[in-house]
Design an enzyme around this catalytic site. Structure first.
Site, PDB file in Angstrom:
ATOM      1  N   ASP A  24     -19.920  -5.878 -50.367  1.00  0.00           N
ATOM      2  CA  ASP A  24     -18.881  -5.200 -49.592  1.00  0.00           C
ATOM      3  C   ASP A  24     -17.932  -6.264 -49.037  1.00  0.00           C
ATOM      4  O   ASP A  24     -18.376  -7.285 -48.463  1.00  0.00           O
ATOM      5  CB  ASP A  24     -19.510  -4.405 -48.447  1.00  0.00           C
ATOM      6  CG  ASP A  24     -18.482  -3.569 -47.691  1.00  0.00           C
ATOM      7  OD1 ASP A  24     -18.254  -2.414 -48.101  1.00  0.00           O
ATOM      8  OD2 ASP A  24     -17.895  -4.087 -46.723  1.00  0.00           O
TER       9      ASP A  24
ATOM     10  N   GLU B  23     -14.183  -0.610 -50.964  1.00  0.00           N
ATOM     11  CA  GLU B  23     -14.319  -2.056 -51.121  1.00  0.00           C
ATOM     12  C   GLU B  23     -15.734  -2.454 -51.514  1.00  0.00           C
ATOM     13  O   GLU B  23     -16.102  -3.625 -51.412  1.00  0.00           O
ATOM     14  CB  GLU B  23     -13.911  -2.766 -49.822  1.00  0.00           C
ATOM     15  CG  GLU B  23     -14.834  -2.535 -48.642  1.00  0.00           C
ATOM     16  CD  GLU B  23     -14.476  -1.283 -47.829  1.00  0.00           C
ATOM     17  OE1 GLU B  23     -14.880  -1.221 -46.671  1.00  0.00           O
ATOM     18  OE2 GLU B  23     -13.786  -0.374 -48.372  1.00  0.00           O
TER      19      GLU B  23
END
Length: 499
Positions: free
Chosen positions: A380, A423
């Site tokens: 992430d 993301e």
């Protein structure tokens, strides 16, 4: 890495399928053209052979007719010759009354043959002793070197003998025909002689039904034209210089010959059949116009060209359409399995591929194969919302693209990678021990920190790692990796945690 491999695989498959389709297409076109050409060649030869056979049959029938037409001439001359004794062939006559009776008798004979110009008797020295036209009495044919005299005295003395064509004083085309009178030893005592008007040939030919541009002609052995259908007056009596005709005229053993030639008379190409008429000095020639003979074949050629062209174009357009549809199908498949921004696999594609990998591992584990379990890495991007807020979504998108490139560069051939959402990225490494996976994650993190995607900002990422446990589901594996990722974020980000 899987998506890049899939894209390359699809491109290779497209190239192979395109090559195969065009190879099959042009293979079928080659077969069509070969089959059509072969069939047309066979049909062409058949059309010419049929026309040749027709011309041959006609020439045979006409030759038979000409021979039969001379049977009456033979009979009249034979009857006339046998009606005289050698002692009666004297000029001037010593018995005027008998001479007058015999002359009346041959006049009666000549009326049986309408094509006779004259009929008479000559002695062994070729002097005319009896004739249906009195002006020739006493004419010495030997002294005047007449051909019929030479023929009559030439061995063998038996049988009908026909001279070459000559033009009479009234400008008609005639031949002379003789039949011998011999004694008991076979010596020549005299002969009957008739002059034949060859116009009866033309009159008979004019009665024949003939297709346009086809020709029937009669020649003597000097290659002079005696009769022609259709009639061309100025050509009658003309000597024709044509190789095959001249050769046959000079070669008694050659009875028949067929060939193709442009007519020396009217310039039309025809299929010719030349036939010698028995022992008579005539040659019959029948010509079938070549263009008429292959007219049906030309229609077939036109139809074949249309059909073959249509079929070939259909194959070409069909092949193009098939390739286009195949390409579109592959593109749609890529769109359905690929993240459009990063070109990594999307969640659905990753899930399908990961489930297959885990199932494969479980199968190997069941057979006690010594393989390491797969390792799942969840990544992430740290503070990604701030990057979007500070620099805009264009920079945010560039960050995602650059990180996906790092992931692609680090992944091996059998590694799975995907953009899981927003993301977040996931990677599944088959047959990998935990230490190797941690080292891989560290290298990945270091490469990401070197990116210059956002101005004056270091890009970092948090990573969670977990090892697959036999027979557990992908969802269970993902939850543990998500817990590890959560721990990495809670403990300060830009770090790796294992669960």
């Amino acid at each position: 890495m899987k998506t890049a491999q899939q894209s390359a695989s699809f491109k290779k498959a497209l190239r192979q399928r395109t090559a195969l389709v065009w190879m099959l297409c042009f293979g079928f076109i080659t077969i069509i053209l070969f089959t059509s050409t072969t069939q047309l060649a066979i049909s062409y030869r058949t059309a010419l052979a049929t026309a040749t056979e027709r011309a041959t049959s006609k020439s045979f029938l006409i030759a038979e007719w000409v021979e039969k037409s001379f049977e009456l001439t033979r009979f009249v001359l034979q009857e006339t010759a046998r009606g005289f004794d050698a002692q009666e062939l004297i000029y001037p006559t010593t018995n005027p009354e008998q001479h007058a009776q015999q002359t009346a008798w041959i006049i009666e004979r000549v009326q049986r043959a309408p094509n006779f110009v004259f009929l008479g008797m000559l002695d062994r020295d070729c002097v005319v002793t009896h004739t249906t036209i009195g002006i020739n009495l006493g004419f010495d044919a030997l002294a005047h070197q007449r051909e019929y005299c030479t023929l009559a005295q030439k061995e063998p003395l038996t049988g009908l003998k026909v001279s070459n064509m000559f033009t009479s004083v009234d400008h008609t085309q005639n031949v002379t025909v003789s039949y011998p009178l011999t004694d008991a030893t076979g010596a020549l005592d005299g002969f009957a002689l008739a002059g034949l008007d060859l116009s009866f040939f033309q009159q008979w030919l004019d009665l024949i039904e003939l297709e346009p541009h086809n020709v029937i002609t009669l020649y003597d052995l000097n290659s002079r034209l005696l009769a022609r259908k259709p009639f061309i007056a100025q050509n009658i009596g003309m000597q024709i210089e044509e190789e095959h005709l001249n050769r046959m005229a000079k070669n008694p053993s050659e009875e028949h010959y067929s060939h193709r030639l442009i007519s020396p008379v009217d310039g039309i190409e025809r299929i010719w059949s030349l036939r010698r008429i028995g022992d008579l000095p005539f040659i019959v020639v029948v010509g079938e116009q070549t263009s008429a003979a292959i007219a049906t074949w030309r229609q077939m050629l036109f139809l074949y060209l249309i059909a073959a062209t249509s079929l070939c174009l259909s194959l070409i357009f069909g092949a193009r359409e098939y390739i286009r549809n195949f390409q579109q199908a592959m593109e749609m498949h890529l769109l359905a399995t690929t993240d459009p921004l990063t070109s990594l696999s999307n969640r659905r594609c990753f899930s399908d591929s990961a489930n297959r990998m885990l199932s494969h591992y479980n199968t190997l584990a069941h057979h006690k194969t010594q393989n390491q379990p797969p390792v799942l890495i969840m990544l992430d991007i740290d503070h990604f919302k701030q990057i979007n807020d500070c620099y805009g979504h264009d920079i945010g998108d560039q960050v995602l693209i650059d990180i996906s490139r790092v992931i692609k560069s680090k992944c091996g051939k059998h590694h799975l990678s995907a953009r899981w959402g927003g993301e977040e990225f996931v990677l599944l490494l088959p047959n990998t021990d935990l230490n190797t996976a941690i080292e891989f994650a560290n290298q990945l993190s270091q490469q990401i920190s070197k990116l210059k995607s956002a101005p004056e900002r270091t890009i970092t990422a948090s990573l969670g790692i977990t090892t697959y446990r036999a027979k557990e589901s992908l969802e269970s594996l993902m939850k543990r990796a998500d817990v590890a990722l959560y721990n990495a974020k809670e403990r300060g980000r830009n770090r790796i945690e294992v669960a």
